[in-house]
Design a protein around this motif. Structure first.
Motif, PDB file in Angstrom:
ATOM      1  N   ILE A 286       0.840  -1.205   0.000  1.00  0.00           N
ATOM      2  CA  ILE A 286       0.000   0.000   0.000  1.00  0.00           C
ATOM      3  C   ILE A 286       0.869   1.246   0.000  1.00  0.00           C
ATOM      4  N   CYS A 287       1.943   1.232   0.788  1.00  0.00           N
ATOM      5  CA  CYS A 287       2.792   2.419   0.926  1.00  0.00           C
ATOM      6  C   CYS A 287       3.790   2.569  -0.223  1.00  0.00           C
ATOM      7  N   ASP A 288       4.032   1.508  -0.972  1.00  0.00           N
ATOM      8  CA  ASP A 288       5.010   1.546  -2.065  1.00  0.00           C
ATOM      9  C   ASP A 288       4.510   2.456  -3.194  1.00  0.00           C
ATOM     10  N   PRO A 289       5.270   3.506  -3.564  1.00  0.00           N
ATOM     11  CA  PRO A 289       4.833   4.415  -4.654  1.00  0.00           C
ATOM     12  C   PRO A 289       4.614   3.690  -5.980  1.00  0.00           C
ATOM     13  N   LYS A 290       5.335   2.558  -6.184  1.00  0.00           N
ATOM     14  CA  LYS A 290       5.221   1.838  -7.445  1.00  0.00           C
ATOM     15  C   LYS A 290       4.031   0.878  -7.465  1.00  0.00           C
ATOM     16  N   ILE A 291       3.453   0.630  -6.285  1.00  0.00           N
ATOM     17  CA  ILE A 291       2.277  -0.257  -6.226  1.00  0.00           C
ATOM     18  C   ILE A 291       1.064   0.554  -5.744  1.00  0.00           C
ATOM     19  N   GLY A 292       1.062   0.911  -4.460  1.00  0.00           N
ATOM     20  CA  GLY A 292      -0.047   1.693  -3.930  1.00  0.00           C
ATOM     21  C   GLY A 292      -0.135   3.074  -4.549  1.00  0.00           C
ATOM     22  N   GLY A 293       1.009   3.655  -4.921  1.00  0.00           N
ATOM     23  CA  GLY A 293       1.010   4.981  -5.533  1.00  0.00           C
ATOM     24  C   GLY A 293       0.500   4.988  -6.947  1.00  0.00           C
ATOM     25  N   MET A 294       0.429   3.817  -7.589  1.00  0.00           N
ATOM     26  CA  MET A 294      -0.048   3.736  -8.970  1.00  0.00           C
ATOM     27  C   MET A 294      -1.514   3.282  -9.062  1.00  0.00           C
ATOM     28  N   ILE A 295      -2.076   2.865  -7.927  1.00  0.00           N
ATOM     29  CA  ILE A 295      -3.463   2.383  -7.936  1.00  0.00           C
ATOM     30  C   ILE A 295      -4.402   3.556  -7.665  1.00  0.00           C
ATOM     31  N   CYS A 301     -17.528   9.094  -2.185  1.00  0.00           N
ATOM     32  CA  CYS A 301     -18.844   9.726  -2.041  1.00  0.00           C
ATOM     33  C   CYS A 301     -19.173  10.434  -3.346  1.00  0.00           C
ATOM     34  N   ASP A 302     -20.417  10.840  -3.480  1.00  0.00           N
ATOM     35  CA  ASP A 302     -20.865  11.478  -4.715  1.00  0.00           C
ATOM     36  C   ASP A 302     -20.498  12.955  -4.716  1.00  0.00           C
ATOM     37  N   LYS A 303     -20.159  13.454  -5.895  1.00  0.00           N
ATOM     38  CA  LYS A 303     -19.940  14.878  -6.166  1.00  0.00           C
ATOM     39  C   LYS A 303     -18.687  15.447  -5.495  1.00  0.00           C
ATOM     40  N   LYS A 304     -18.634  15.430  -4.166  1.00  0.00           N
ATOM     41  CA  LYS A 304     -17.569  16.121  -3.437  1.00  0.00           C
ATOM     42  C   LYS A 304     -16.276  15.320  -3.316  1.00  0.00           C
ATOM     43  N   CYS A 305     -16.353  14.013  -3.507  1.00  0.00           N
ATOM     44  CA  CYS A 305     -15.162  13.173  -3.349  1.00  0.00           C
ATOM     45  C   CYS A 305     -14.490  12.960  -4.704  1.00  0.00           C
ATOM     46  N   SER A 306     -13.179  12.990  -4.676  1.00  0.00           N
ATOM     47  CA  SER A 306     -12.413  12.837  -5.906  1.00  0.00           C
ATOM     48  C   SER A 306     -11.788  11.452  -5.959  1.00  0.00           C
ATOM     49  N   TYR A 307     -11.118  11.173  -7.084  1.00  0.00           N
ATOM     50  CA  TYR A 307     -10.308   9.958  -7.164  1.00  0.00           C
ATOM     51  C   TYR A 307      -9.111  10.130  -6.230  1.00  0.00           C
ATOM     52  N   TRP A 308      -8.618   9.029  -5.715  1.00  0.00           N
ATOM     53  CA  TRP A 308      -7.514   9.100  -4.755  1.00  0.00           C
ATOM     54  C   TRP A 308      -6.593   7.908  -4.929  1.00  0.00           C
ATOM     55  N   LYS A 309      -5.378   8.085  -4.481  1.00  0.00           N
ATOM     56  CA  LYS A 309      -4.397   7.010  -4.611  1.00  0.00           C
ATOM     57  C   LYS A 309      -4.372   6.151  -3.342  1.00  0.00           C
ATOM     58  N   LEU A 310      -4.134   4.881  -3.541  1.00  0.00           N
ATOM     59  CA  LEU A 310      -4.189   3.926  -2.434  1.00  0.00           C
ATOM     60  C   LEU A 310      -3.150   4.224  -1.356  1.00  0.00           C
ATOM     61  N   ASN A 311      -1.990   4.753  -1.742  1.00  0.00           N
ATOM     62  CA  ASN A 311      -0.940   4.977  -0.733  1.00  0.00           C
ATOM     63  C   ASN A 311      -1.268   6.112   0.230  1.00  0.00           C
ATOM     64  N   SER A 312      -2.402   6.815   0.023  1.00  0.00           N
ATOM     65  CA  SER A 312      -2.814   7.835   0.989  1.00  0.00           C
ATOM     66  C   SER A 312      -3.295   7.211   2.294  1.00  0.00           C
ATOM     67  N   THR A 313      -3.585   5.907   2.262  1.00  0.00           N
ATOM     68  CA  THR A 313      -4.006   5.198   3.480  1.00  0.00           C
ATOM     69  C   THR A 313      -2.849   4.420   4.103  1.00  0.00           C
ATOM     70  N   CYS A 314      -1.632   4.804   3.770  1.00  0.00           N
ATOM     71  CA  CYS A 314      -0.446   4.084   4.245  1.00  0.00           C
ATOM     72  C   CYS A 314      -0.412   4.004   5.771  1.00  0.00           C
ATOM     73  N   ILE A 727      -2.982  -7.028  -2.259  1.00  0.00           N
ATOM     74  CA  ILE A 727      -3.726  -5.773  -2.410  1.00  0.00           C
ATOM     75  C   ILE A 727      -4.334  -5.677  -3.803  1.00  0.00           C
ATOM     76  N   THR A 728      -3.545  -5.983  -4.827  1.00  0.00           N
ATOM     77  CA  THR A 728      -4.066  -5.927  -6.194  1.00  0.00           C
ATOM     78  C   THR A 728      -5.195  -6.936  -6.378  1.00  0.00           C
ATOM     79  N   ASN A 729      -5.043  -8.100  -5.765  1.00  0.00           N
ATOM     80  CA  ASN A 729      -6.054  -9.150  -5.890  1.00  0.00           C
ATOM     81  C   ASN A 729      -7.365  -8.779  -5.196  1.00  0.00           C
TER      82      ASN A 729
END
Length: 874
Positions: A286-295, A301-314, A727-729
């Motif tokens: 999750i914390c790896d920029p090459k794995i979690g940072g690329m997902i 949530c609707d409208k107010k929430c954006s796309y986000w990268k998995l490594n933000s939950t490291c 994680i990918t699975n």
């Protein structure tokens, strides 16, 4: 006997005796003059006259002699005749012979426990006796060295209180049943307080050698915090406060001892999570920029929430590993067995106390002697008791049904109110999450960069919602306490025991829903009914904008941990502030006042009058607090192995704080008997059984343990089984172009790194087929395998723990064999001594009859046959 009007002379007023220095003060009533003086004075005159008719002796302290020049004090003494009469009525057990049963042998290595021991005279303030119910007609059978000290102060005040609660205050020519008892006089302000006296000041012994100074010994060896590692003087507590309070402190002390073992195992489990920190492949991915940072993850949530990268939950994934690891499964099963051991060993400890405190034969029929005065007053109907063949008051069946229905409807209404409040908190979580997500959408450019890098929108929402929920809990508790007491009074329970049991069940049911409902939501509902992009589930249906919450990629366990920590720790902190800090201020002021007064002017009854009244619900709230804590450390302990450690620290403080309050802050409570902890024991058994089920479900559905194990042993692509690629699975793919317009982020909400031309898919937490598959967006076979594994785990864990629980319960008898033997031996000896006593008494009567008949026969012709018969009988 009329009030004693003795002139004041120079004597120490810090005394528990009348002015004559001989008669002991068994109870004190206080009152002040006010606007309704004539009416209340008339009630007092009638009441006191009836007390004197009942045999009690009274002595009045005029307000001119009191410290505040406002309060009158009525001192009550029960002479021997009254004590003997009511001891016979109440079947109070008293000693008739010193016990000759040998004490248990010393345990090997007992010297190791010496630092934790108290002096023998404190642990055993009186020798062991054989006891029997007092019988006024057999006074010479009992060990009566001094009638003034034969009944201990706790028994004396119990007898006097029994009389006070049943003494009328109406005139003989006007019998009004409702005008009865001291409680009614206290409620209408005729008297301001009624209490027995402490035997001395708590910080020094009494100067009068007739006083036992037991309060001083309790403070010195029990109530001070520096004694936290010492054993409790339970026998002295029982002797001074009565068996009911003694059994509470025995239970609290035993519960704290057993918490030590649970806390040690919880710390070991937590340490394992810390030591296995570096082996956590899932968090590394999750914390790896090459794995979690690329997902790229889909909006939460609707409208107010954006796309986000998995490594933000490291950070949260690392935190989750501390509590969600292999050791947690072992700890959950251990706690299921621990709770059984705790309850079984407590039954044995309780059986030993029943024997030592003469409560073995304290059965239901003796509780019937404690019929509540309110029941006698409000139930005007009379019927024949088929057992005693005496007329007794009763509540008609239609009235009982109506009261029960109203009570049930009230409890149901308040339970629904709690559920509505929880729904409101859930709605808050859903609505506020969007706001936090919008603020924290790009921590690299946000003004709250430092905070945004440490706190995720999920964590911020969880913490604030938990705090709001805790405040709502406190408010609802405050309101419902009064409602529960009102509806229990309305039901008019017959005995004190029945009243306590009814109130206990109502309060616990409410507290159970109030304290645990939010934890149940996070554990079993959050993230379970989310749907998937394009077909999300909403809290109030499609028309609402409140989309159901999702769990973080690491699972919802860390959120359950947060919720449990805030509610449990917050409750303990608030409770300790109420119990310790606030009384400290009062204690400082009263101690300053007490120590500044010379003993000759500040009387014992005035000192106790200035203390807080120990209400009839005082012990009830102490039990309730501990049982709610017991629920926290058993029902949800799989999510927070350190919960027993927090409970242990709290209880070490709780024992001494409660002891300090009883010895320094409260007036002396009325002594009461109880052979066990009452309805609380059944509640603990129910919670223990529920805890096995809840922890099994937490490990299966809230924790991420089962999906990880299924992947490790069934779906890992490599030859060597490890968690690489998990994680990918565990994340499914969704085509962004297929997301409905209502679910897409608003313009400007997407982060700067998001490019719609290069990023065409996003991930979400589920096991569904990818776009383009024949069964796209339906559950994969892995989902069903994981579900089957979860259900299998629940069944296996429950059966294993329940089998061990029932085996342990069967293996450990409720009553130790040694205690059973001692009870049988004592009963045999009591019967033997009673038989011998009756035989000796009969011999004496026959001897006296023989002497009288001999004197008479000397004047008449002799009758050898008659003399021979008498001689043979003797």
């Amino acid at each position: 006997m009329k009030n004693h009007s003795i002139d004041k002379f120079d004597q120490n007023r810090d005394s528990v005796f009348f002015k004559d220095g001989v008669r002991r003060i068994d109870f004190v009533l206080s009152y002040v003059d006010d606007k309704e003086g004539d009416k209340k004075a008339e009630r007092r005159r009638e009441f006191e006259a009836n007390l004197e008719k009942a045999g009690l002796e009274l002595e009045t302290e005029d307000k001119s002699e009191s410290d505040d020049r406002k309060t009158h004090y009525l001192k009550i003494h029960a002479p021997w005749e009254v004590l003997a009469t009511y001891a016979d009525v109440l079947k109070i057990k008293v000693p008739f012979k010193v016990s000759d049963i040998p004490k248990a042998r010393e345990v090997p290595l007992e010297w190791l426990s010496h630092p934790f021991r108290l002096p023998e005279n404190i642990m055993r303030p009186e020798p062991d006796y054989f006891t029997a119910p007092f019988d006024k007609s057999k006074v010479d059978f009992f060990l009566i060295d001094d009638k003034d000290t034969f009944f201990p102060p706790s028994t004396r005040n119990r007898i006097v209180y029994y009389i006070l609660t049943r003494c009328p205050y109406y005139k003989e020519d006007r019998k009004e049943k409702d005008k009865t008892g001291i409680n009614r006089l206290l409620n209408n302000g005729t008297y301001t307080s009624a209490y027995p006296l402490h035997d001395c000041r708590y910080w020094k012994k009494a100067q009068d050698m007739q006083c036992e100074s037991e309060r001083y010994h309790l403070y010195r060896y029990w109530a001070r915090f520096l004694c936290f590692y010492k054993e409790q003087p339970l026998n002295l507590i029982k002797k001074y406060y009565g068996e009911k309070i003694g059994i509470y402190f025995a239970w609290l002390g035993f519960y704290t001892e057993m918490l030590f073992y649970a806390a040690v195992m919880g710390v070991i489990c937590f340490v394992y999570g810390v030591l296995s920190y570096e082996d956590n492949i899932t968090s590394k991915e999750i914390c790896d920029p090459k794995i979690g940072g690329m997902i790229v993850m889909c909006p939460l949530c609707d409208k107010k929430c954006s796309y986000w990268k998995l490594n933000s939950t490291c950070l949260s994934s690392w935190q989750s590993h501390l509590f969600d690891n292999e050791g947690t499964v072992f700890f959950a099963m251990f706690m299921g067995i621990w709770v059984t051991l705790f309850l079984e060993f407590w039954k044995r400890r309780q059986a030993r106390l029943e024997y030592e405190w003469d409560l073995v034969d304290f059965e239901e029929e003796q509780q019937q002697l404690q019929i509540r005065p309110e029941y006698e007053q409000k139930c005007t109907g009379r019927r024949l008791n088929r057992i005693t063949q005496e007329m007794e008051p009763y509540l008609p069946f239609p009235s009982k049904c109506a009261r029960f229905c109203l009570s049930g409807a009230t409890v149901l209404f308040w339970t629904c109110l709690i559920v509505a409040c929880i729904m409101g908190v859930i709605a808050y979580r859903l609505a506020v999450y969007a706001a936090f997500a919008s603020v924290m959408k790009d921590s690299s450019t946000s003004k709250i960069q430092l905070v945004g890098s440490l706190i995720t929108p999920q964590l911020a929402t969880s913490v604030t919602a938990s705090c709001i929920n805790f405040v709502i809990i406190l408010i609802l508790n405050f309101l419902y306490e009064h409602v529960a007491i009102w509806i229990t009074d309305m039901e008019i329970p017959k005995t004190h025991l029945e009243y306590e049991n009814k109130l206990t069940m109502k309060m616990f049911m409410f507290q159970f829903v109030n304290y645990y409902s939010s934890c149940f939501y996070v554990a079993f509902f959050k993230g379970k009914f989310v749907g998937y992009p394009g077909n999300y589930s909403y809290m109030f249906g499609k028309w609402s904008t409140l989309r159901n919450e999702e769990c973080a990629p690491g699972g919802c366990l860390i959120e359950l941990t947060t919720q449990l920590l805030i509610v449990m720790a917050g409750k303990q902190m608030v409770g300790n502030v109420q119990e310790a800090l606030l009384p400290l201020v009062r204690n400082w002021w009263s101690s300053r006042k007490g120590r500044s007064h010379p003993e000759s002017t500040y009387s014992r009854w005035e000192q106790d009058h200035d203390l807080q009244n120990f209400s009839q619900f005082g012990l009830f709230y102490e039990y309730l607090e501990m049982v709610i804590q017991f629920g926290f450390i058993t029902l949800f302990v799989a999510s927070f192995p350190l919960a027993p450690l927090l409970a242990l620290f709290n209880n070490i403080l709780e024992v001494r704080v409660d002891a300090w309050k009883f010895t320094t802050q409260f007036r002396r409570p009325m002594a009461a008997k109880a052979r066990n902890i009452g309805a609380w024991e059944e509640i603990l058994n129910v919670v223990a059984i529920m805890s096995v089920v809840t922890n099994a479900f937490i490990m299966a559905f809230t924790s991420d343990m089962i999906p990880r194990l299924v992947y490790l042993y069934a779906y890992h692509p490599g030859i060597e089984a490890n968690m690489t690629g998990y994680i990918t699975n565990s994340l499914s793919i969704y085509n962004i172009s297929q997301i409905p317009e209502d679910n897409l982020p608003e313009a400007g909400e997407n982060p700067s790194w998001f490019n719609s031309s290069t990023i065409t898919t996003c991930r979400y937490r589920d096991y569904r087929y990818p776009p383009g598959h024949l069964r796209q967006y339906t559950h994969t076979m892995q989902f069903w395998h994981i579900l089957a594994a979860k259900l299998a785990f629940i069944i296996i864990m429950e059966h294993v723990v329940f089998v061990v629980k029932f085996f342990v319960a069967w293996l450990i008898p409720d009553v130790p064999s040694e205690v059973k033997a001692r009870i049988k031996r004592e009963r045999f000896l009591v019967q033997e001594y009673l038989h011998n006593y009756e035989v000796e008494k009969l011999k004496m009567q026959l001897s006296q009859s023989f002497c009288l008949s001999t004197e008479t026969a000397s004047l008449l012709p002799s009758s050898p046959n008659k003399h021979q018969v008498i001689s043979e009988c003797v």
